[in-house]
Design a protein around this motif. Structure first.
Motif, mmCIF file in Angstrom:
data_model
loop_
_atom_site.group_PDB
_atom_site.id
_atom_site.type_symbol
_atom_site.label_atom_id
_atom_site.label_comp_id
_atom_site.label_asym_id
_atom_site.label_seq_id
_atom_site.Cartn_x
_atom_site.Cartn_y
_atom_site.Cartn_z
ATOM 1 N N PRO A 259 0.830 -1.201 0.000
ATOM 2 C CA PRO A 259 0.000 0.000 0.000
ATOM 3 C C PRO A 259 0.868 1.256 0.000
ATOM 4 C CG PRO A 259 -0.765 -1.573 1.642
ATOM 5 C CD PRO A 259 0.540 -2.089 1.134
ATOM 6 N N ARG A 260 0.411 2.297 -0.651
ATOM 7 C CA ARG A 260 1.146 3.558 -0.696
ATOM 8 C C ARG A 260 0.397 4.614 0.111
ATOM 9 N NH1 ARG A 260 4.730 4.303 -4.995
ATOM 10 N NH2 ARG A 260 5.801 2.330 -5.399
ATOM 11 N N PRO A 261 0.600 4.637 1.418
ATOM 12 C CA PRO A 261 -0.108 5.620 2.235
ATOM 13 C C PRO A 261 0.517 7.001 2.111
ATOM 14 C CG PRO A 261 1.399 4.388 3.590
ATOM 15 C CD PRO A 261 1.488 3.776 2.213
ATOM 16 N N LEU A 262 -0.256 8.013 2.465
ATOM 17 C CA LEU A 262 0.272 9.363 2.558
ATOM 18 C C LEU A 262 0.914 9.541 3.932
ATOM 19 C CD1 LEU A 262 -2.154 9.518 0.434
ATOM 20 C CD2 LEU A 262 -2.256 11.939 1.025
ATOM 21 N N ALA A 263 1.896 10.412 4.006
ATOM 22 C CA ALA A 263 2.408 10.812 5.314
ATOM 23 C C ALA A 263 1.289 11.528 6.065
ATOM 24 C CB ALA A 263 3.609 11.737 5.146
ATOM 25 N N ALA A 264 1.365 11.511 7.378
ATOM 26 C CA ALA A 264 0.303 12.128 8.181
ATOM 27 C C ALA A 264 0.117 13.602 7.819
ATOM 28 C CB ALA A 264 0.623 11.977 9.667
ATOM 29 N N GLU A 265 1.228 14.312 7.594
ATOM 30 C CA GLU A 265 1.141 15.733 7.237
ATOM 31 C C GLU A 265 0.463 15.917 5.876
ATOM 32 O OE1 GLU A 265 3.857 14.097 7.977
ATOM 33 O OE2 GLU A 265 4.371 14.843 9.989
ATOM 34 N N ALA A 266 0.755 15.003 4.933
ATOM 35 C CA ALA A 266 0.152 15.090 3.605
ATOM 36 C C ALA A 266 -1.344 14.796 3.673
ATOM 37 C CB ALA A 266 0.845 14.120 2.649
ATOM 38 N N ALA A 267 -1.727 13.815 4.501
ATOM 39 C CA ALA A 267 -3.147 13.502 4.651
ATOM 40 C C ALA A 267 -3.912 14.695 5.215
ATOM 41 C CB ALA A 267 -3.317 12.283 5.550
ATOM 42 N N LYS A 268 -3.330 15.359 6.197
ATOM 43 C CA LYS A 268 -3.975 16.544 6.770
ATOM 44 C C LYS A 268 -4.063 17.655 5.727
ATOM 45 C CE LYS A 268 -3.772 19.729 10.688
ATOM 46 N NZ LYS A 268 -4.025 20.926 9.865
ATOM 47 N N ALA A 269 -3.018 17.807 4.922
ATOM 48 C CA ALA A 269 -3.037 18.829 3.877
ATOM 49 C C ALA A 269 -4.133 18.553 2.858
ATOM 50 C CB ALA A 269 -1.677 18.899 3.195
ATOM 51 N N VAL A 270 -4.353 17.272 2.553
ATOM 52 C CA VAL A 270 -5.430 16.908 1.627
ATOM 53 C C VAL A 270 -6.776 17.343 2.195
ATOM 54 C CG1 VAL A 270 -6.722 14.950 0.675
ATOM 55 C CG2 VAL A 270 -4.237 15.005 0.472
ATOM 56 N N LEU A 271 -7.021 17.042 3.460
ATOM 57 C CA LEU A 271 -8.290 17.415 4.095
ATOM 58 C C LEU A 271 -8.484 18.932 4.075
ATOM 59 C CD1 LEU A 271 -8.419 15.023 7.196
ATOM 60 C CD2 LEU A 271 -9.386 14.682 4.926
ATOM 61 N N ASP A 272 -7.397 19.665 4.234
ATOM 62 C CA ASP A 272 -7.486 21.125 4.265
ATOM 63 C C ASP A 272 -7.641 21.734 2.869
ATOM 64 O OD1 ASP A 272 -7.184 21.066 7.005
ATOM 65 O OD2 ASP A 272 -5.020 21.428 6.949
ATOM 66 N N THR A 273 -7.255 20.988 1.829
ATOM 67 C CA THR A 273 -7.195 21.547 0.480
ATOM 68 C C THR A 273 -8.359 21.112 -0.404
ATOM 69 O OG1 THR A 273 -4.788 21.478 0.689
ATOM 70 C CG2 THR A 273 -5.641 21.849 -1.514
ATOM 71 N N VAL A 274 -9.007 20.017 -0.057
ATOM 72 C CA VAL A 274 -10.094 19.490 -0.892
ATOM 73 C C VAL A 274 -11.188 20.533 -1.127
ATOM 74 C CG1 VAL A 274 -12.066 17.911 -0.803
ATOM 75 C CG2 VAL A 274 -9.769 17.035 -0.486
ATOM 76 N N GLU A 275 -11.542 21.284 -0.084
ATOM 77 C CA GLU A 275 -12.649 22.233 -0.229
ATOM 78 C C GLU A 275 -12.336 23.372 -1.195
ATOM 79 O OE1 GLU A 275 -13.665 24.340 3.300
ATOM 80 O OE2 GLU A 275 -11.579 24.539 3.958
ATOM 81 N N LEU A 276 -11.065 23.568 -1.522
ATOM 82 C CA LEU A 276 -10.695 24.639 -2.443
ATOM 83 C C LEU A 276 -10.949 24.268 -3.897
ATOM 84 C CD1 LEU A 276 -7.256 25.641 -0.851
ATOM 85 C CD2 LEU A 276 -9.534 26.599 -0.378
ATOM 86 N N GLN A 277 -11.337 23.003 -4.142
ATOM 87 C CA GLN A 277 -11.505 22.541 -5.514
ATOM 88 C C GLN A 277 -12.867 22.885 -6.100
ATOM 89 O OE1 GLN A 277 -8.577 21.634 -6.549
ATOM 90 N NE2 GLN A 277 -7.944 21.771 -4.394
ATOM 91 N N SER A 278 -13.765 23.446 -5.298
ATOM 92 C CA SER A 278 -15.082 23.848 -5.796
ATOM 93 C C SER A 278 -15.448 25.221 -5.262
ATOM 94 C CB SER A 278 -16.154 22.833 -5.386
ATOM 95 O OG SER A 278 -17.433 23.262 -5.810
ATOM 96 N N THR A 279 -16.085 26.010 -6.105
ATOM 97 C CA THR A 279 -16.550 27.343 -5.685
ATOM 98 C C THR A 279 -17.981 27.293 -5.169
ATOM 99 O OG1 THR A 279 -17.237 27.822 -7.961
ATOM 100 C CG2 THR A 279 -15.022 28.521 -7.301
ATOM 101 N N THR A 280 -18.613 26.132 -5.236
ATOM 102 C CA THR A 280 -19.965 25.954 -4.710
ATOM 103 C C THR A 280 -19.872 25.415 -3.291
ATOM 104 O OG1 THR A 280 -20.770 25.441 -6.936
ATOM 105 C CG2 THR A 280 -22.201 24.851 -5.087
ATOM 106 N N ASP A 281 -20.403 26.155 -2.335
ATOM 107 C CA ASP A 281 -20.195 25.827 -0.925
ATOM 108 C C ASP A 281 -20.624 24.411 -0.571
ATOM 109 O OD1 ASP A 281 -19.114 28.282 -0.492
ATOM 110 O OD2 ASP A 281 -20.879 29.157 0.480
#
Length: 306
Positions: free
Chosen positions: A120-142
């Motif tokens: 399995p290719r897991p993300l580092a813990a810091e990268a996983a947190k960054a994903v959670l913080d960045t996902v919402e920026l991918q859409s302009t619809t709330d």
């Protein structure tokens, strides 16, 4: 499939039905089985220049099996995929031999090519947190942004497969402290839900413009139907591009990350097996190798003699 004799076609269909009824095989698994065994039966028809009835299938030799595997590899099939196809053929033959009363040793003796098992290719813990913080920026619809955050947080926070997260219904809301998930093969498991995941789903439900009936999907697409998993895959692709993460940072990698990070924090393998819904502990043991690699990195970087 048109090359296959009616008797073989019926046998294949009956075997698939048994896999569904007795073993609870998922629809995707059944589709793969149908394709793999169908290709094998079609090859044997061409190999012997005539449709193969059930009697002819009983006479297949190890040489015939090698011819099929060689032709399959020649067509560009990798070692891992060929091993999967051979496994399906062997399972079909075990069932057929039991039903028809013959010895399937020639088929069962065929050996799959060796291949390097992918970890399995897991993300580092810091990268996983960054994903959670960045996902919402991918859409302009709330509400869409909130939806995507909720789904991704469930994948990482609870170790769900994407099909399991998107299979949740309105009756599952509001999300409780635990979720009862039906996974592969119809196997049911109870998964604790972290507060961050509950809060993310609650925020999505507050913003979602569609009604939440007991039998409606929990996660909607913009047109009001059930959310397509390809949309979450696309969101992850844009997120990893923004963060500079590798192509292995997929929705399924979040599930791997959930398991690996639990193991690194001291979780025991048997409990992680239960949380992931793995039928076999050997599947979960792949994470041991991942964790060992992490420990070796720490050792090599920190040991004074390294």
């Amino acid at each position: 499939m048109s090359l296959i004799s009616p008797a073989c076609r019926d046998a294949l269909q009956n075997w698939l039905a048994s896999q569904s009824a007795l073993k609870g095989a998922a629809e995707n698994t059944l589709t793969a089985y149908r394709s793999d065994v169908g290709e094998f039966l079609s090859f044997m028809t061409l190999h012997f220049s005539s449709p193969q009835g059930l009697g002819a299938l009983q006479k297949i030799t190890i040489g015939d099996m090698r011819a099929w595997m060689a032709e399959t590899r020649k067509a560009g099939t990798g070692a891992r995929s060929l091993a999967r196809k051979l496994s399906a053929v062997k399972s079909f033959y075990r069932w057929l031999a039991d039903r028809e009363g013959f010895e399937p040793s020639a088929v069962l003796m065929a050996r799959a090519p060796k291949f390097q098992k992918k970890l399995p290719r897991p993300l580092a813990a810091e990268a996983a947190k960054a994903v959670l913080d960045t996902v919402e920026l991918q859409s302009t619809t709330d509400w869409v942004a909130a939806r995507d955050v909720a789904v991704v947080t469930l994948l990482y926070g609870c170790g769900l497969r994407i099909s399991e997260a998107l299979g949740l219904k309105g009756s599952d809301a509001p999300i409780a402290d635990v979720l009862r998930i039906t996974g592969k093969g119809g196997k049911e498991r109870v998964v604790p839900v972290i507060r961050a995941a509950r809060d993310a789903v609650d925020r999505y439900l507050t913003l979602c413009p569609y009604p939440q009936g007991a039998h409606s999907p929990l996660f909607y697409g913009v047109r009001g139907g059930a959310l397509n998993p390809r949309l979450i895959q696309s969101v992850m692709a844009r997120t990893r591009a923004q963060l500079g993460l590798p192509a292995t940072a997929t929705p399924h990698a979040l599930r791997h990350s959930f398991a690996t990070h639990l193991l690194e924090a001291g979780g025991d393998l048997r409990s992680i097996q239960e949380l992931l819904g793995h039928a076999s502990l050997s599947t979960t043991q792949a994470y041991t190798a991942v964790d060992t690699a992490h420990l070796m990195d720490v050792y090599n970087n920190a040991h004074p003699k390294a």
